[in-house]
Design a protein around this motif. Structure first.
Motif, mmCIF file in Angstrom:
data_model
loop_
_atom_site.group_PDB
_atom_site.id
_atom_site.type_symbol
_atom_site.label_atom_id
_atom_site.label_comp_id
_atom_site.label_asym_id
_atom_site.label_seq_id
_atom_site.Cartn_x
_atom_site.Cartn_y
_atom_site.Cartn_z
ATOM 1 N N THR A 194 4.247 15.369 3.364
ATOM 2 C CA THR A 194 4.458 15.882 4.505
ATOM 3 C C THR A 194 3.601 15.473 5.703
ATOM 4 O O THR A 194 4.410 15.537 6.874
ATOM 5 N N LEU A 195 2.666 14.635 5.631
ATOM 6 C CA LEU A 195 2.180 13.985 6.906
ATOM 7 C C LEU A 195 2.822 12.831 7.432
ATOM 8 O O LEU A 195 2.983 12.719 8.687
ATOM 9 N N ALA A 196 3.785 12.251 6.416
ATOM 10 C CA ALA A 196 4.722 11.127 6.833
ATOM 11 C C ALA A 196 5.808 11.961 7.913
ATOM 12 O O ALA A 196 6.261 11.231 8.919
ATOM 13 N N ARG A 197 6.277 12.953 7.413
ATOM 14 C CA ARG A 197 7.158 13.720 7.968
ATOM 15 C C ARG A 197 6.849 14.277 9.494
ATOM 16 O O ARG A 197 7.596 14.111 10.190
ATOM 17 N N LEU A 198 5.642 14.764 9.303
ATOM 18 C CA LEU A 198 5.171 15.052 10.636
ATOM 19 C C LEU A 198 4.961 13.972 11.651
ATOM 20 O O LEU A 198 4.770 14.217 12.931
ATOM 21 N N THR A 199 4.576 12.685 11.214
ATOM 22 C CA THR A 199 4.434 11.672 11.934
ATOM 23 C C THR A 199 5.758 10.702 12.399
ATOM 24 O O THR A 199 5.913 9.566 12.826
ATOM 25 N N GLY A 200 6.957 11.572 11.903
ATOM 26 C CA GLY A 200 8.303 10.857 12.405
ATOM 27 C C GLY A 200 9.081 10.476 11.333
ATOM 28 O O GLY A 200 10.212 9.758 11.432
ATOM 29 N N CYS A 251 0.723 -1.121 0.039
ATOM 30 C CA CYS A 251 -0.044 -0.071 0.024
ATOM 31 C C CYS A 251 0.822 1.224 -0.153
ATOM 32 O O CYS A 251 1.862 1.358 0.714
ATOM 33 N N VAL A 252 0.497 2.294 -0.898
ATOM 34 C CA VAL A 252 1.518 3.192 -0.988
ATOM 35 C C VAL A 252 0.759 4.557 -1.192
ATOM 36 O O VAL A 252 -0.436 4.645 -1.658
ATOM 37 N N GLY A 310 17.453 11.887 1.741
ATOM 38 C CA GLY A 310 17.440 11.317 0.357
ATOM 39 C C GLY A 310 16.123 10.517 -0.109
ATOM 40 O O GLY A 310 15.127 10.363 0.890
ATOM 41 N N MET A 311 16.029 10.368 -1.422
ATOM 42 C CA MET A 311 14.851 9.734 -1.988
ATOM 43 C C MET A 311 14.789 8.362 -1.649
ATOM 44 O O MET A 311 13.774 7.776 -1.304
ATOM 45 N N ARG A 312 15.820 7.614 -1.385
ATOM 46 C CA ARG A 312 15.722 6.166 -1.091
ATOM 47 C C ARG A 312 15.455 5.929 0.371
ATOM 48 O O ARG A 312 15.258 4.521 0.438
ATOM 49 N N VAL A 313 15.273 6.568 1.133
ATOM 50 C CA VAL A 313 15.073 6.278 2.541
ATOM 51 C C VAL A 313 13.894 5.820 2.883
ATOM 52 O O VAL A 313 12.656 6.444 2.445
ATOM 53 N N GLU A 314 13.384 4.831 3.529
ATOM 54 C CA GLU A 314 12.111 4.402 3.504
ATOM 55 C C GLU A 314 11.232 5.111 4.356
ATOM 56 O O GLU A 314 11.865 5.413 5.550
ATOM 57 N N ARG A 315 10.077 5.494 3.870
ATOM 58 C CA ARG A 315 9.267 6.329 4.760
ATOM 59 C C ARG A 315 7.845 5.829 4.745
ATOM 60 O O ARG A 315 7.206 5.329 3.924
ATOM 61 N N THR A 316 7.090 6.051 5.898
ATOM 62 C CA THR A 316 5.853 5.364 5.912
ATOM 63 C C THR A 316 5.092 6.111 6.801
ATOM 64 O O THR A 316 5.487 7.101 7.521
ATOM 65 N N LEU A 317 3.435 6.110 6.777
ATOM 66 C CA LEU A 317 2.471 6.667 7.286
ATOM 67 C C LEU A 317 1.772 5.688 8.060
ATOM 68 O O LEU A 317 1.058 4.868 7.202
ATOM 69 N N PRO A 345 8.432 8.555 -3.782
ATOM 70 C CA PRO A 345 8.862 9.789 -4.117
ATOM 71 C C PRO A 345 8.486 10.122 -5.290
ATOM 72 O O PRO A 345 8.509 11.279 -5.880
ATOM 73 N N TRP A 346 7.881 9.254 -6.123
ATOM 74 C CA TRP A 346 7.753 9.388 -7.640
ATOM 75 C C TRP A 346 6.248 9.491 -7.742
ATOM 76 O O TRP A 346 5.400 8.926 -6.852
#
Length: 289
Positions: free
Chosen positions: A187-193, A178-179, A200-207, A264-265
């Motif tokens: 932005t929402l992912a950044r605000l939740t940590g 799920c993406v 960088g683009m290749r760091v895994e980020r989740t919400l 990121p894409w």
């Protein structure tokens, strides 16, 4: 390769008749003319200029497109909502690869929400709904910060509007991944940590759904100016943030999604990838949404 961006917020520059305002149209013409100039001075061999939801749905769309053509010398191709969803899905597929299996993708723009699902490069199911963060901010939130009753009413409306499309998506199969795509989800992912863009683009980020609920309780009590002070929130996006978060929350709830991977894409990359599939020449992509 170079990248230049400008935030138009056309979805918030719509009057009560559903037309793009004179201010919004002026800004669009100026920006397209500026980007066309950048393309010429950069030696760009081909220009791809597209418009999305705000232009597509505006009552005076034809007049605005005529202005852009006449004053900026550029003809904007208007993408359909389904094309937006499918092109964004293509970008997500290419980013994660075939090993990702069946992908469910959510994308929140200023004017629309795109939902897509499938196991190939072209999704089996694709929806575009008039649930963009800018559109809902304009239509639902006149107070700053928005009142609790108004937030509750918007939640109920979103739940009702999502019943049919999400039912079809869930019937299409169980996703392996799920993406979430778009600036709103990042932005929402950044605000939740999640890691900042500088990582960088290749760091895994989740919400996560739980993190999002906590965030909404926090940012919905803040003014636009206060939200703009949060790390990772730009001043031009802070006004739309609550509505965007509510759309994300409602979509994840309706689809039974607890965690989204942040890709990121998105649409821009999908447009480029589709073009490269048929023509390996260089181009500049301009999107006006």
């Amino acid at each position: 390769m170079s990248s230049t961006k400008a935030t138009l917020q056309l979805s918030e520059n719509i009057d009560d008749n559903g037309d793009i305002t004179a201010k919004g149209a002026d800004r669009l013409v100026e920006t397209v003319a500026e980007f066309a100039s950048i393309a010429r001075t950069s030696g760009c061999g081909e220009l791809m200029a597209f418009a999305t939801s705000a232009v597509r749905d505006a009552g005076n769309s034809d007049d605005v497109l005529d202005r852009v053509r006449g004053e900026a010398g550029i003809s904007l191709d208007v993408l359909s909502g389904e094309d937006e969803a499918r092109l964004t899905f293509l970008a997500v597929r290419r980013w994660y690869g075939w090993s990702a299996g069946r992908i469910l993708n959510l994308d929140i723009g200023g004017g629309s929400l795109e939902l897509s699902f499938g196991g190939d490069e072209d999704p089996d199911v694709a929806y575009s709904l008039q649930m963009g963060a800018g559109r809902l901010t304009r239509d639902w939130f006149r107070e700053d910060p928005p009142g609790k009753r108004r937030i509750s009413a918007l939640r109920d409306w979103l739940d009702a509007e999502l019943v049919e499309p999400t039912k079809h998506l869930r019937h299409a199969g169980e996703p392996d991944l799920c993406v979430g795509t778009s600036k709103t989800f990042r932005t929402l992912a950044r605000l939740t940590g999640a890691a900042p863009s500088s990582a960088g683009m290749r760091v895994e980020r989740t919400l996560t759904a739980s993190g999002l609920r906590q965030l909404i309780a926090f940012i919905s009590r803040m003014t636009t100016a206060d939200r703009a002070e949060l790390e990772g929130v730009s001043a031009d996006r802070s006004r739309q943030l609550v509505a965007g978060a509510l759309v994300a929350e409602a979509s994840m709830r309706a689809l039974g999604v607890e965690t989204l991977r942040i890709c990121p894409w998105a649409l821009r990359e999908g447009l480029i990838l589709r073009k490269l599939d048929t023509d390996m020449g260089g181009e500049l992509v301009v999107t006006a949404g």
